[in-house]
Motif scaffolding. Structure first.
Motif, PDB file in Angstrom:
ATOM      1  N   ILE A  52      37.683  38.226  40.761  1.00 29.73           N
ATOM      2  CA  ILE A  52      37.327  36.804  40.682  1.00 29.73           C
ATOM      3  C   ILE A  52      37.334  36.324  42.130  1.00 29.73           C
ATOM      4  N   HIS A  53      36.189  35.828  42.598  1.00 26.74           N
ATOM      5  CA  HIS A  53      36.123  35.488  44.023  1.00 26.74           C
ATOM      6  C   HIS A  53      35.234  34.277  44.264  1.00 26.74           C
ATOM      7  N   GLY A  54      35.196  33.848  45.525  1.00 30.56           N
ATOM      8  CA  GLY A  54      34.346  32.735  45.929  1.00 30.56           C
ATOM      9  C   GLY A  54      32.978  33.215  46.369  1.00 30.56           C
ATOM     10  N   GLN A  55      32.351  32.447  47.235  1.00 34.30           N
ATOM     11  CA  GLN A  55      31.005  32.745  47.703  1.00 34.30           C
ATOM     12  C   GLN A  55      31.039  33.767  48.843  1.00 34.30           C
ATOM     13  N   PRO A  56      29.923  34.451  49.110  1.00 33.82           N
ATOM     14  CA  PRO A  56      29.898  35.409  50.216  1.00 33.82           C
ATOM     15  C   PRO A  56      30.259  34.724  51.537  1.00 33.82           C
ATOM     16  N   ASN A  57      30.961  35.445  52.392  1.00 37.61           N
ATOM     17  CA  ASN A  57      31.367  34.867  53.668  1.00 37.61           C
ATOM     18  C   ASN A  57      30.178  34.495  54.548  1.00 37.61           C
ATOM     19  N   GLN A  58      29.009  35.105  54.308  1.00 38.75           N
ATOM     20  CA  GLN A  58      27.851  34.861  55.158  1.00 38.75           C
ATOM     21  C   GLN A  58      27.157  33.529  54.863  1.00 38.75           C
ATOM     22  N   VAL A  59      27.374  32.938  53.690  1.00 36.99           N
ATOM     23  CA  VAL A  59      26.647  31.709  53.350  1.00 36.99           C
ATOM     24  C   VAL A  59      27.376  30.501  53.940  1.00 36.99           C
ATOM     25  N   PRO A  60      26.649  29.418  54.219  1.00 38.22           N
ATOM     26  CA  PRO A  60      27.288  28.224  54.801  1.00 38.22           C
ATOM     27  C   PRO A  60      28.338  27.645  53.869  1.00 38.22           C
ATOM     28  N   ASP A  61      29.343  27.028  54.451  1.00 36.03           N
ATOM     29  CA  ASP A  61      30.404  26.414  53.669  1.00 36.03           C
ATOM     30  C   ASP A  61      29.824  25.299  52.800  1.00 36.03           C
ATOM     31  N   GLY A  62      30.209  25.262  51.536  1.00 36.77           N
ATOM     32  CA  GLY A  62      29.717  24.263  50.602  1.00 36.77           C
ATOM     33  C   GLY A  62      28.506  24.706  49.801  1.00 36.77           C
ATOM     34  N   TYR A  63      27.874  25.832  50.179  1.00 38.42           N
ATOM     35  CA  TYR A  63      26.706  26.331  49.443  1.00 38.42           C
ATOM     36  C   TYR A  63      27.169  27.223  48.303  1.00 38.42           C
ATOM     37  N   ARG A  64      26.465  27.126  47.172  1.00 44.76           N
ATOM     38  CA  ARG A  64      26.783  27.960  46.003  1.00 44.76           C
ATOM     39  C   ARG A  64      25.545  28.766  45.634  1.00 44.76           C
ATOM     40  N   VAL A  65      25.679  30.092  45.587  1.00 40.33           N
ATOM     41  CA  VAL A  65      24.561  30.960  45.231  1.00 40.33           C
ATOM     42  C   VAL A  65      24.178  30.694  43.777  1.00 40.33           C
ATOM     43  N   LYS A  66      22.862  30.588  43.519  1.00 39.58           N
ATOM     44  CA  LYS A  66      22.370  30.254  42.186  1.00 39.58           C
ATOM     45  C   LYS A  66      22.289  31.495  41.288  1.00 39.58           C
ATOM     46  N   GLY A  67      22.482  31.264  39.981  1.00 39.50           N
ATOM     47  CA  GLY A  67      22.287  32.321  38.994  1.00 39.50           C
ATOM     48  C   GLY A  67      23.418  33.329  38.965  1.00 39.50           C
ATOM     49  N   ASP A  68      23.186  34.434  38.249  1.00 38.51           N
ATOM     50  CA  ASP A  68      24.134  35.559  38.183  1.00 38.51           C
ATOM     51  C   ASP A  68      23.770  36.533  39.296  1.00 38.51           C
TER      52      ASP A  68
ATOM     53  N   ASN B 290      43.570  39.148  47.736  1.00 34.44           N
ATOM     54  CA  ASN B 290      42.977  39.576  49.007  1.00 34.44           C
ATOM     55  C   ASN B 290      42.465  38.366  49.782  1.00 34.44           C
ATOM     56  N   ARG B 291      43.088  38.091  50.924  1.00 36.07           N
ATOM     57  CA  ARG B 291      42.622  37.023  51.807  1.00 36.07           C
ATOM     58  C   ARG B 291      41.530  37.497  52.757  1.00 36.07           C
ATOM     59  N   GLN B 292      41.389  38.809  52.917  1.00 36.44           N
ATOM     60  CA  GLN B 292      40.413  39.375  53.856  1.00 36.44           C
ATOM     61  C   GLN B 292      39.211  39.954  53.111  1.00 36.44           C
ATOM     62  N   SER B 293      38.843  39.351  52.022  1.00 35.73           N
ATOM     63  CA  SER B 293      37.744  39.851  51.186  1.00 35.73           C
ATOM     64  C   SER B 293      36.397  39.611  51.863  1.00 35.73           C
ATOM     65  N   ALA B 294      35.371  40.351  51.399  1.00 35.15           N
ATOM     66  CA  ALA B 294      33.995  40.096  51.844  1.00 35.15           C
ATOM     67  C   ALA B 294      33.468  38.778  51.275  1.00 35.15           C
ATOM     68  N   TYR B 295      34.219  38.204  50.338  1.00 37.57           N
ATOM     69  CA  TYR B 295      33.910  36.898  49.770  1.00 37.57           C
ATOM     70  C   TYR B 295      35.061  35.960  50.123  1.00 37.57           C
ATOM     71  N   HIS B 296      34.883  34.673  49.846  1.00 33.31           N
ATOM     72  CA  HIS B 296      35.917  33.712  50.201  1.00 33.31           C
ATOM     73  C   HIS B 296      37.092  33.848  49.233  1.00 33.31           C
ATOM     74  N   LEU B 297      38.072  34.649  49.606  1.00 33.04           N
ATOM     75  CA  LEU B 297      39.261  34.956  48.806  1.00 33.04           C
ATOM     76  C   LEU B 297      38.857  35.722  47.538  1.00 33.04           C
ATOM     77  N   SER B 298      39.762  36.531  47.026  1.00 32.94           N
ATOM     78  CA  SER B 298      39.471  37.260  45.786  1.00 32.94           C
ATOM     79  C   SER B 298      40.751  37.633  45.072  1.00 32.94           C
ATOM     80  N   LEU B 299      40.653  37.651  43.742  1.00 37.74           N
ATOM     81  CA  LEU B 299      41.722  38.123  42.855  1.00 37.74           C
ATOM     82  C   LEU B 299      41.200  39.385  42.181  1.00 37.74           C
ATOM     83  N   GLY B 300      41.767  40.530  42.505  1.00 37.16           N
ATOM     84  CA  GLY B 300      41.332  41.774  41.887  1.00 37.16           C
ATOM     85  C   GLY B 300      41.917  41.929  40.495  1.00 37.16           C
ATOM     86  N   ILE B 301      41.132  42.534  39.576  1.00 36.73           N
ATOM     87  CA  ILE B 301      41.654  42.832  38.239  1.00 36.73           C
ATOM     88  C   ILE B 301      41.681  44.350  38.064  1.00 36.73           C
ATOM     89  N   ASP B 302      42.525  44.816  37.136  1.00 41.24           N
ATOM     90  CA  ASP B 302      42.801  46.253  37.014  1.00 41.24           C
ATOM     91  C   ASP B 302      41.716  46.989  36.216  1.00 41.24           C
TER      92      ASP B 302
END
Length: 211
Positions: free
Chosen positions: A165-181, A130-142
């Motif tokens: 399996i996905h990247g960071q939320p689209n709302q956060v600045p590029d290069g930022y990584r959300v901490k923790g689980d 999914n290129r149009q995910s709510a996160y920066h790209l995503s790979l869905g699992i079954d």
């Protein structure tokens, strides 16, 4: 009698002179009184002592970490180790690549229902990109599979879904990584890493998730 009167006169004159001397004699300077420290207790300053700098011979030094080679060929298999917060990606040609991951906000144990915040465990496959995910790209699992649906049905619950399996939320600045689980049960990496995986992942790729 006259002799006693003379002695008395002499004593009176001496007393007057002594009193005048006390009035006009220079006064000694006051002795300064030591003042207590302003506040608290102050330890005396100790002399500084520095150990000599010791350089270990190269044989005892830890070698610098080598940067991992990027994924450059189709992804063959993905292993997620929840307790280690580690994901290993094997590719067709080249060494495996490891990534530091974030999990669901309640990561301990297998997922059993919608909203429990757990990342599921077991053997899965990528079933969508999914290129149009709510996160920066995503790979869905079954997930959920048949066994998850049946187990949840017996409890009268929904098994949930949309595990990715996905990247960071689209709302956060590029290069930022959300901490923790912080995910709702998904597996998250940073944006540059998901771009690398997404470029070489294929539908049907095996994803094993261990406790």
């Amino acid at each position: 009698m006259k002799r006693l009167g003379g002695i008395f006169s002499v004593l009176c004159l001496a007393a007057v002179l002594w009193g005048l001397w006390l009035l006009w004699a220079p006064q000694p300077a006051p002795v300064p009184v030591p003042q207590p420290p302003a506040a608290g207790w102050h330890w005396p300053r100790l002399p500084e002592f520095r150990l000599p700098r010791i350089t270990l011979p190269p044989i005892f030094q830890r070698p610098p970490m080598r940067p991992q080679a990027p994924i450059a060929s189709p992804v063959q298999r993905i292993l997620v180790e929840k307790s280690a917060r580690r994901m290993t990606v094997w590719q067709e040609s080249g060494p495996p690549r490891t990534f530091r991951i974030a999990l669901g906000f309640a990561p301990e144990g297998d997922k059993s229902r919608e909203g429990d915040g757990r990342t599921p465990e077991g053997l899965f496959r990528i079933d969508r990109l999914n290129r149009q995910s709510a996160y920066h790209l995503s790979l869905g699992i079954d997930y959920p599979q048949q066994r998850h649906r049946e187990a949840a049905r017996r409890l009268g619950l929904s098994p949930g879904g949309d595990i990715m399996i996905h990247g960071q939320p689209n709302q956060v600045p590029d290069g930022y990584r959300v901490k923790g689980d912080w995910t709702a049960g998904c597996i998250a990496v940073d944006n540059a890493e998901i771009e690398e995986i997404f470029a070489h992942a294929r539908i049907g790729t095996e994803v094993e998730i261990r406790p």
